[in-house]
Design an enzyme around this catalytic site. Structure first.
Site, PDB file in Angstrom:
ATOM      1  N   GLU A  37       0.872  -1.167   0.000  1.00 58.23           N
ATOM      2  CA  GLU A  37       0.000   0.000   0.000  1.00 58.23           C
ATOM      3  C   GLU A  37       0.916   1.226   0.000  1.00 58.23           C
ATOM      4  OE1 GLU A  37      -3.404   2.181   2.701  1.00 58.23           O
ATOM      5  OE2 GLU A  37      -2.845   0.130   3.214  1.00 58.23           O
ATOM      6  N   ARG A 262       4.795 -12.921   9.769  1.00 57.66           N
ATOM      7  CA  ARG A 262       5.546 -11.716   9.427  1.00 57.66           C
ATOM      8  C   ARG A 262       6.851 -11.666  10.207  1.00 57.66           C
ATOM      9  NH1 ARG A 262       1.973  -7.805   9.079  1.00 57.66           N
ATOM     10  NH2 ARG A 262       3.304  -6.036   9.497  1.00 57.66           N
ATOM     11  N   LYS A 272       4.316   0.667   9.497  1.00 62.35           N
ATOM     12  CA  LYS A 272       4.385   1.990   8.877  1.00 62.35           C
ATOM     13  C   LYS A 272       3.728   3.044   9.753  1.00 62.35           C
ATOM     14  CE  LYS A 272       2.901   0.125   5.058  1.00 62.35           C
ATOM     15  NZ  LYS A 272       2.380  -0.096   3.706  1.00 62.35           N
TER      16      LYS A 272
HETATM   17  P1  ATP Z   1       2.839  -2.376   8.118  1.00 61.54           P
HETATM   18  O1  ATP Z   1       2.366  -3.294   9.181  1.00 61.54           O
HETATM   19  O2  ATP Z   1       4.275  -2.081   8.168  1.00 61.54           O
HETATM   20  O3  ATP Z   1       2.039  -1.132   8.005  1.00 61.54           O
HETATM   21  P2  ATP Z   1       1.404  -3.473   5.943  1.00 61.54           P
HETATM   22  O4  ATP Z   1       1.065  -4.898   5.970  1.00 61.54           O
HETATM   23  O5  ATP Z   1       0.300  -2.548   6.232  1.00 61.54           O
HETATM   24  O6  ATP Z   1       2.679  -3.215   6.803  1.00 61.54           O
HETATM   25  P3  ATP Z   1       1.570  -3.379   3.104  1.00 61.54           P
HETATM   26  O7  ATP Z   1       2.025  -2.262   2.242  1.00 61.54           O
HETATM   27  O8  ATP Z   1       0.155  -3.753   3.056  1.00 61.54           O
HETATM   28  O9  ATP Z   1       2.016  -3.021   4.564  1.00 61.54           O
HETATM   29  O10 ATP Z   1       2.492  -4.649   2.860  1.00 61.54           O
HETATM   30  C1  ATP Z   1       2.796  -5.205   1.616  1.00 61.54           C
HETATM   31  C2  ATP Z   1       3.107  -6.656   1.798  1.00 61.54           C
HETATM   32  O11 ATP Z   1       4.193  -6.820   2.699  1.00 61.54           O
HETATM   33  C3  ATP Z   1       1.930  -7.400   2.381  1.00 61.54           C
HETATM   34  O12 ATP Z   1       1.762  -8.599   1.652  1.00 61.54           O
HETATM   35  C4  ATP Z   1       2.333  -7.665   3.795  1.00 61.54           C
HETATM   36  O13 ATP Z   1       1.762  -8.845   4.254  1.00 61.54           O
HETATM   37  C5  ATP Z   1       3.861  -7.743   3.701  1.00 61.54           C
HETATM   38  N1  ATP Z   1       4.471  -7.379   4.977  1.00 61.54           N
HETATM   39  C6  ATP Z   1       4.279  -6.246   5.698  1.00 61.54           C
HETATM   40  N2  ATP Z   1       4.973  -6.288   6.851  1.00 61.54           N
HETATM   41  C7  ATP Z   1       5.634  -7.464   6.869  1.00 61.54           C
HETATM   42  C8  ATP Z   1       6.532  -8.106   7.786  1.00 61.54           C
HETATM   43  N3  ATP Z   1       6.881  -7.527   8.942  1.00 61.54           N
HETATM   44  N4  ATP Z   1       7.029  -9.322   7.455  1.00 61.54           N
HETATM   45  C9  ATP Z   1       6.691  -9.904   6.295  1.00 61.54           C
HETATM   46  N5  ATP Z   1       5.858  -9.369   5.394  1.00 61.54           N
HETATM   47  C10 ATP Z   1       5.331  -8.159   5.656  1.00 61.54           C
HETATM   48 MG    MG Z   2      -1.422  -3.815   4.748  1.00 60.58          MG
END
Ligand code: ATP
Ligand code: MG
Length: 566
Positions: A37, A262, A272
């Protein structure tokens, strides 16, 4: 991709794909996607997901798309799109021409929603957001059906059309799926598909005033892109029944969602939402501050993409939540830097040494090895003279028992140079601080070995004073203090109370061997005995490099391993 990266160990996702291939499922194709995102910069957790998605696609001769999940117009910015692309590329992956946006599919998603209404599987609800929340029930209590749930298809189609045309205020209507208000899975209690939002979108501008929710958009985007394995993190496990429900209701290509745990790292926040607070509230200088766990921060710190990919491979992929010790990340970068970094001498906290029996005005060049791990990197000449700098920590006037470095009467080796003996100190009359150490050297020990084979217990690095190049060096420590073990990985405390006030020390009078005045931004060195350093690509000026400490030489990971092995 670097060839020395060892053959990957297997993991459950790789096994699933392998079995699918053997069964000729998906026509033998593998199509994955990395779906960020664009509401922040990528961090080391995202690197894990990138390596899994792009890595598995490459391994099975498939493709991985880069898809921006830009369904929320209020939080997304072009800056983030650019940074994400730069970071994925830097990590070493290529999406070729497959750069997609969920917003590219808004028309199709709208048609899908209309289709669900026509099938009696979606309805316009006019309850307030608050009432919807209340009617939803809890984990222990079933939800309640909305009084608007049984609107006719025609009425739903009409209202949804008017929602799109902008006839209603935000919050007055939403489109919901008609699933089951009594489902034990809250995600299936008539989730919202569309809400009204009068917001300009970074790509579609003012075209839309209704936007699909993440849950409605995500699976359908996967489907449109003919994704085979939709790999995501564990928090989406409870959403999988909904993911499947939409695709079945729409009877369209149905990818398999697979969840993995994760990445969590000690002393690090990977969210984020939290990282943006560090940036906006000025705890760091930006998303690319070298203390940030973002890919742009790690890059600016001096981490190599090889080290990060290697780390991601070695931590493995599992379905159980765990927290990786940040020392392991450091171990991986140290291993890479040990191989590739030329050694140089740099004195970070200088103390002047005068060698009384070395002729004034004389200087000589001595040969130094560039990388003992790689003889191919050759040698260089470093100047030596009567006045040199050593590290303040390498001298003690009144040393404790096990201190073997320089002290009055003690002989030590100067790396690549001579044996040196301390014969006295000069102190500041007012403060009593040692300002100069007086020494003599043994001219027969040139190169660092005594002809009579006598031994010394310490070897010090040094820099010739008149030849030294003065530079700024930035030492980074963890941004966050350690968590109590009981909270590890959960971070129940307010993370800002854990901020380490001493995470940055700027040393502005470091004395470096003269060749370093030519150090190019983006190059890496090992400062002997002090750590690995990176020439900051942003703050360095021609002839005026600024150095970031990437990591110390101290291997805390090896120590941890030793301890755990007893
Ligand atoms: P955050 O928790 O940092 O805000 P998010 O999941 O909201 O992360 P996205 O931009 O939606 O951020 O993430 C893109 C991809 O990266 C998704 O498929 C998500 O599952 C993966 N992802 C995010 N954080 C992690 C992590 N700590 N370990 C592994 N994969 C991750
Ligand atoms: Mg997300």
């Amino acid at each position: 991709m670097a060839s020395e990266e060892s053959k990957p160990a297997s993991n459950f996702i790789r096994n699933i794909i392998q079995e699918d291939q053997e069964a000729a499922k998906w026509d033998g194709k593998v199509q994955t996607r990395f779906p960020p995102e664009p509401n922040g910069y990528l961090h080391i957790g995202h690197a894990k997901s990138i390596c899994i998605n792009f890595g598995l696609a490459a391994e099975f001769k498939g493709k991985c798309n880069l898809r921006f999940d830009d369904t929320n117009p209020t939080k997304e910015e072009q800056e983030y799109v650019q940074s994400i692309k730069a970071d994925v590329r830097w990590l070493g992956f290529d999406w070729e021409d497959r750069e997609y946006y969920a917003s590219d599919y808004f028309d199709t998603l709208y048609e899908y929603a209309v289709h669900l209404i026509q099938e009696g599987k979606a309805y316009v609800d006019s309850l307030s957001a608050e009432a919807i929340r209340e009617y939803r029930g809890t984990l222990t209590a079933p939800g309640k059906e909305s009084p608007y749930r049984n609107r006719s298809t025609d009425e739903n189609l009409d209202l949804f059309d008017r929602m799109r045309k902008g006839e209603f205020e935000p919050g007055t209507h939403v489109l919901r799926a008609k699933i089951d208000m009594a489902s034990p899975n809250l995600n299936l209690r008539d989730p919202v598909l569309y809400r009204i939002l009068f917001a300009e979108h970074h790509r579609t501008g003012k075209k839309w005033c209704i936007y699909p929710t993440y849950d409605f958009a995500h699976g359908q985007c996967d489907s449109i892109e003919k994704v085979t394995h939709s790999i995501c993190t564990l928090e989406f496990e409870d959403h999988r029944p909904l993911y499947d429900w939409f695709l079945e209701a729409l009877r369209i290509h149905h990818p398999q969602q697979i969840e993995f745990a994760r990445l969590n790292l000690t002393r690090t926040v990977l969210s984020k939402r939290k990282l943006i607070q560090l940036v906006e509230e000025g705890y760091v200088t930006g998303w690319d501050d070298p203390r940030m766990p973002t890919l742009s921060g790690l890059r600016r710190r001096g981490y190599t993409p090889e080290a990060i990919r290697n780390f991601c491979e070695r931590i493995g992929v599992a379905r159980r939540d765990s927290t990786v010790d940040v020392a392991f990340l450091e171990y991986c970068v140290r291993e890479d830097l040990n191989r590739i970094s030329p050694r140089v001498m740099a004195v970070l906290r200088p103390l002047k040494v005068v060698i009384e029996n070395y002729p004034e005005q004389q200087a000589e060049m001595l040969e130094a090895v560039n990388n003992p791990e790689d003889p191919g990197m050759g040698t260089r000449q470093v100047p030596f003279s009567r006045e040199i700098y050593i590290e303040r920590d390498d001298f003690m006037e009144d040393p404790p028992k096990k201190y073997f470095r320089l002290s009055p009467g003690r002989e030590v080796r100067l790396r690549y140079a001579y044996f040196l003996t301390c014969v006295g100190v000069l102190k500041d009359k007012q403060t009593g601080e040692i300002v100069e150490v007086r020494c003599t050297y043994d001219p027969t020990t040139r190169g660092g070995d005594a002809p009579d084979c006598r031994k010394v217990k310490a070897t010090l690095h040094w820099v010739s004073a008149p030849h030294a190049f003065e530079a700024e060096v930035r030492l980074y420590d963890y941004l966050l203090n350690d968590l109590p073990e009981s909270e590890e990985g959960r971070d129940v405390s307010d993370f800002k109370s854990r901020i380490n006030p001493a995470s940055l020390s700027v040393l502005s009078t470091c004395k470096l061997e003269p060749g370093l005045s030519e150090a190019k931004p983006g190059s890496r060195y090992q400062f002997e005995r002090m750590g690995y350093f990176f020439v900051d690509p942003i703050d360095s000026k021609p002839g005026k490099p600024v150095f970031n400490r990437i990591v110390t030489l101290r291997d805390t990971w090896a120590k941890i391993q030793k301890q755990s092995q007893g």
